[in-house]
Design a protein around this motif. Structure first.
Motif, PDB file in Angstrom:
ATOM      1  N   VAL A 307       0.885  -1.245  -0.039  1.00 31.05           N
ATOM      2  CA  VAL A 307      -0.036  -0.077  -0.010  1.00 31.05           C
ATOM      3  C   VAL A 307       0.588   1.073  -0.041  1.00 31.05           C
ATOM      4  O   VAL A 307       0.651   2.248  -0.623  1.00 31.05           O
ATOM      5  N   ALA A 308       1.879   1.262   0.765  1.00 32.83           N
ATOM      6  CA  ALA A 308       2.596   2.424   1.037  1.00 32.83           C
ATOM      7  C   ALA A 308       3.454   2.435  -0.345  1.00 32.83           C
ATOM      8  O   ALA A 308       3.704   3.552  -0.888  1.00 32.83           O
ATOM      9  N   SER A 309       3.815   1.484  -0.990  1.00 34.43           N
ATOM     10  CA  SER A 309       4.620   1.698  -2.261  1.00 34.43           C
ATOM     11  C   SER A 309       3.491   2.222  -3.380  1.00 34.43           C
ATOM     12  O   SER A 309       4.007   2.949  -4.166  1.00 34.43           O
ATOM     13  N   GLY A 310       2.528   1.801  -3.277  1.00 36.90           N
ATOM     14  CA  GLY A 310       1.537   2.204  -4.252  1.00 36.90           C
ATOM     15  C   GLY A 310       1.122   3.776  -4.074  1.00 36.90           C
ATOM     16  O   GLY A 310       1.095   4.617  -5.024  1.00 36.90           O
ATOM     17  N   LEU A 311       1.167   4.182  -2.931  1.00 43.35           N
ATOM     18  CA  LEU A 311       0.900   5.861  -2.731  1.00 43.35           C
ATOM     19  C   LEU A 311       2.076   6.311  -3.002  1.00 43.35           C
ATOM     20  O   LEU A 311       1.994   7.587  -3.769  1.00 43.35           O
ATOM     21  N   ALA A 312       3.231   5.957  -2.900  1.00 41.07           N
ATOM     22  CA  ALA A 312       4.325   6.470  -3.398  1.00 41.07           C
ATOM     23  C   ALA A 312       4.385   6.765  -4.689  1.00 41.07           C
ATOM     24  O   ALA A 312       4.897   7.738  -5.380  1.00 41.07           O
ATOM     25  N   VAL A 313       4.248   5.760  -5.415  1.00 38.08           N
ATOM     26  CA  VAL A 313       4.213   5.926  -6.935  1.00 38.08           C
ATOM     27  C   VAL A 313       2.883   6.560  -7.601  1.00 38.08           C
ATOM     28  O   VAL A 313       3.176   7.392  -8.381  1.00 38.08           O
ATOM     29  N   GLY A 314       1.763   6.668  -6.571  1.00 41.99           N
ATOM     30  CA  GLY A 314       0.968   7.498  -7.020  1.00 41.99           C
ATOM     31  C   GLY A 314       1.169   8.819  -7.154  1.00 41.99           C
ATOM     32  O   GLY A 314       0.603   9.708  -7.806  1.00 41.99           O
ATOM     33  N   VAL A 315       1.870   9.063  -5.885  1.00 44.34           N
ATOM     34  CA  VAL A 315       2.506  10.642  -5.671  1.00 44.34           C
ATOM     35  C   VAL A 315       3.418  11.020  -6.951  1.00 44.34           C
ATOM     36  O   VAL A 315       3.144  12.126  -7.674  1.00 44.34           O
ATOM     37  N   LEU A 316       4.168  10.308  -7.105  1.00 43.99           N
ATOM     38  CA  LEU A 316       5.047  10.590  -8.388  1.00 43.99           C
ATOM     39  C   LEU A 316       4.258  10.532  -9.724  1.00 43.99           C
ATOM     40  O   LEU A 316       4.452  11.604 -10.633  1.00 43.99           O
ATOM     41  N   THR A 317       3.335   9.613  -9.870  1.00 42.32           N
ATOM     42  CA  THR A 317       2.590   9.962 -11.103  1.00 42.32           C
ATOM     43  C   THR A 317       1.520  11.153 -11.138  1.00 42.32           C
ATOM     44  O   THR A 317       1.267  11.858 -12.239  1.00 42.32           O
ATOM     45  N   TRP A 318       1.080  11.510  -9.857  1.00 44.44           N
ATOM     46  CA  TRP A 318       0.238  12.614  -9.783  1.00 44.44           C
ATOM     47  C   TRP A 318       1.151  13.964 -10.130  1.00 44.44           C
ATOM     48  O   TRP A 318       0.659  15.017 -10.790  1.00 44.44           O
ATOM     49  N   LEU A 319       2.576  13.997  -9.943  1.00 43.00           N
ATOM     50  CA  LEU A 319       3.231  15.263 -10.128  1.00 43.00           C
ATOM     51  C   LEU A 319       3.494  15.187 -11.650  1.00 43.00           C
ATOM     52  O   LEU A 319       4.089  16.241 -12.104  1.00 43.00           O
ATOM     53  N   THR A 320       3.567  14.082 -12.291  1.00 44.53           N
ATOM     54  CA  THR A 320       3.831  14.072 -13.826  1.00 44.53           C
ATOM     55  C   THR A 320       2.779  13.904 -14.666  1.00 44.53           C
ATOM     56  O   THR A 320       3.164  14.043 -15.858  1.00 44.53           O
ATOM     57  N   SER A 321       1.651  13.732 -14.083  1.00 45.61           N
ATOM     58  CA  SER A 321       0.582  13.393 -15.332  1.00 45.61           C
ATOM     59  C   SER A 321      -0.500  14.208 -14.924  1.00 45.61           C
ATOM     60  O   SER A 321      -1.323  13.965 -13.821  1.00 45.61           O
ATOM     61  N   ARG A 322      -0.787  14.682 -15.836  1.00 48.38           N
ATOM     62  CA  ARG A 322      -2.195  15.977 -15.663  1.00 48.38           C
ATOM     63  C   ARG A 322      -3.614  15.019 -15.783  1.00 48.38           C
ATOM     64  O   ARG A 322      -4.353  15.338 -15.022  1.00 48.38           O
ATOM     65  N   GLN A 323      -3.615  14.007 -16.673  1.00 48.00           N
ATOM     66  CA  GLN A 323      -4.638  13.001 -16.584  1.00 48.00           C
ATOM     67  C   GLN A 323      -4.789  12.369 -15.429  1.00 48.00           C
ATOM     68  O   GLN A 323      -6.066  12.363 -15.051  1.00 48.00           O
ATOM     69  N   PHE A 324      -3.884  11.976 -14.671  1.00 50.91           N
ATOM     70  CA  PHE A 324      -4.160  11.242 -13.427  1.00 50.91           C
ATOM     71  C   PHE A 324      -4.431  12.117 -12.377  1.00 50.91           C
ATOM     72  O   PHE A 324      -5.355  12.020 -11.399  1.00 50.91           O
ATOM     73  N   ARG A 325      -3.893  13.484 -12.540  1.00 52.03           N
ATOM     74  CA  ARG A 325      -4.405  14.609 -11.386  1.00 52.03           C
ATOM     75  C   ARG A 325      -5.848  15.008 -11.261  1.00 52.03           C
ATOM     76  O   ARG A 325      -6.628  15.124 -10.269  1.00 52.03           O
ATOM     77  N   HIS A 326      -6.573  14.769 -12.582  1.00 57.92           N
ATOM     78  CA  HIS A 326      -7.770  15.052 -12.860  1.00 57.92           C
ATOM     79  C   HIS A 326      -8.712  13.810 -13.068  1.00 57.92           C
ATOM     80  O   HIS A 326      -9.751  13.746 -13.610  1.00 57.92           O
ATOM     81  N   MET A 327      -8.402  12.608 -12.725  1.00 64.59           N
ATOM     82  CA  MET A 327      -9.157  11.448 -13.008  1.00 64.59           C
ATOM     83  C   MET A 327     -10.487  11.359 -12.354  1.00 64.59           C
ATOM     84  O   MET A 327     -11.429  10.663 -12.757  1.00 64.59           O
ATOM     85  N   TYR A 328     -10.805  11.998 -11.228  1.00 68.71           N
ATOM     86  CA  TYR A 328     -11.981  12.235 -10.434  1.00 68.71           C
ATOM     87  C   TYR A 328     -12.975  12.985 -10.906  1.00 68.71           C
ATOM     88  O   TYR A 328     -13.753  13.375 -10.270  1.00 68.71           O
ATOM     89  N   GLU A 329     -12.633  13.955 -12.037  1.00 63.54           N
ATOM     90  CA  GLU A 329     -13.536  14.969 -12.549  1.00 63.54           C
ATOM     91  C   GLU A 329     -14.537  14.511 -13.308  1.00 63.54           C
ATOM     92  O   GLU A 329     -15.866  15.122 -13.345  1.00 63.54           O
ATOM     93  N   ARG A 330     -14.503  13.514 -13.807  1.00 65.37           N
ATOM     94  CA  ARG A 330     -15.759  12.789 -14.770  1.00 65.37           C
ATOM     95  C   ARG A 330     -16.501  11.897 -14.032  1.00 65.37           C
ATOM     96  O   ARG A 330     -16.298  11.035 -13.252  1.00 65.37           O
ATOM     97  N   THR A 331     -18.007  12.541 -14.101  1.00 65.63           N
ATOM     98  CA  THR A 331     -18.942  11.921 -13.201  1.00 65.63           C
ATOM     99  C   THR A 331     -20.122  11.420 -14.049  1.00 65.63           C
ATOM    100  O   THR A 331     -20.912  10.756 -13.364  1.00 65.63           O
ATOM    101  N   ALA A 332     -20.306  11.668 -15.422  1.00 66.45           N
ATOM    102  CA  ALA A 332     -21.349  11.226 -16.125  1.00 66.45           C
ATOM    103  C   ALA A 332     -21.076   9.889 -16.631  1.00 66.45           C
ATOM    104  O   ALA A 332     -20.040   9.169 -16.623  1.00 66.45           O
ATOM    105  N   PRO A 333     -22.136   8.940 -16.580  1.00 65.65           N
ATOM    106  CA  PRO A 333     -22.026   7.449 -16.966  1.00 65.65           C
ATOM    107  C   PRO A 333     -21.441   7.408 -18.437  1.00 65.65           C
ATOM    108  O   PRO A 333     -21.808   8.237 -19.281  1.00 65.65           O
TER     109      PRO A 333
END
Length: 333
Positions: A307-333
């Protein structure tokens, strides 16, 4: 006042082993469902054939869309005042719907009520399966009360609350629950309670369990960073610290072999890892033997390090990927 009508929605993907048990448990409820809607998420086994033998409406997805998309499809066909979601790898206890309706109809005005799977698994399990069921049960039963996170594998939502929160985000295949529940909790209180109970068949192999833990923790990073907080309930500060301690313990193990000073440090890290969730280990010891407790602790250490490794990789991805940063914005089915 008329009693509320309950629509049971069952998302299903290759669940031939459990779907008969799941639907049989729905049919024996003390508070009968108004309708049962099974959504076949493009299964490749005989799940749909088995489901069709039961008194339900079988809806077939054109392609596999994941649990969020399947639940959306089920809700589109639902006519009830309350939507009761249950995954196809679970059964609900006979009073589950009755208790959920009573809680949702009470004075607190809950928008959603989520259940707690039993410590007894749906099927006899090997050691990893027993670990998973006990851990899953303890974390939920110890977090009973009002929560901000959702557990839609076994939970009921009023139609009004669901419509207010909006659809599950179909782009989120592992974290659609926390996203939807966060939106719902902004308008309605939500309850996690063992009064809504059932049994679960969960992952019984270590490698898939670790992959799931890594993937889910990585995908939750944008949620945590954009919301500014973890889920109320299970995700306590102590458990977050446990994941960090687990990773440090695992990383120190190679250096600790044959080097006493480092070995002492590793032992201290392990002791701190256990101490931050001591109640969990006491619970496991009451339920199982000392040897199993050792096994449980070792697996839980690996899961938390993952879990900690996943969080660390997630933070790195968040810093480098705009798509990843905004992945929770789409809510339409």
């Amino acid at each position: 006042m008329d009693e509320p009508k309950v629509s049971v929605v069952v998302p299903m993907y290759n669940d031939s082993r459990t779907i008969d048990l799941c639907l049989a448990s729905v049919s024996t409820q003390t508070y009968p469902a108004h309708e049962v809607i099974v959504v076949d998420d493009a299964s490749t086994d005989d799940s749909a054939v088995r489901a069709a033998r039961h008194a339900c409406t079988l809806v077939r997805a054109d392609r596999n869309g994941g649990p969020g998309a399947a639940r959306n499809l089920g809700v589109r066909h639902a006519k009830g005042d309350i939507i009761f979601f249950i995954d196809a790898d679970m059964i609900m206890y006979p009073d589950a719907i009755e208790n959920a309706v009573a809680l949702l109809s009470g004075p607190r005005g809950y928008g959603a009520v989520f259940g707690v799977p039993d410590k007894v698994p749906l099927f006899p399990e090997g050691p990893v399966g027993q670990y998973r069921i006990l851990q899953y049960h303890y974390w939920r039963v110890s977090a009973q009360g009002e929560v901000s996170g959702g557990f839609y594998a076994l939970g009921a939502v009023t139609r009004a609350a669901f419509d207010t929160a909006g659809w599950f985000n179909p782009a989120l295949r592992q974290t659609e629950e926390i996203d939807h529940a966060e939106r719902l909790s902004q308008r309605y209180p939500m309850l996690l309670t063992a009064r809504v109970g059932g049994r679960l068949s969960d992952e019984s192999r270590l490698a898939p369990l670790l992959r799931k833990a890594f993937r889910r923790s990585r995908l939750r990073v944008p949620f945590y960073l954009r919301r500014g907080r973890a889920m109320q309930g299970m995700e306590t500060g102590g458990r977050a610290a446990a994941s960090v301690l687990a990773l440090l313990t695992v990383l120190s193990l190679p250096a600790a072999v044959g080097y006493p000073p480092v070995l002492v440090g590793t032992a201290l890290l392990l002791a701190a890892f256990v101490a931050v969730d001591a109640g969990q280990y006491a619970f496991v010891r009451r339920e199982r033997s000392w040897p199993f407790l050792v096994f449980f602790t070792a697996v839980h250490l690996l899961v938390n390090a993952t879990v900690a490794s996943g969080l660390a990789v997630g933070v790195l991805t968040w810093l480098t990927s705009r798509q990843f940063r905004h992945m929770y914005e789409r809510t339409a089915p």
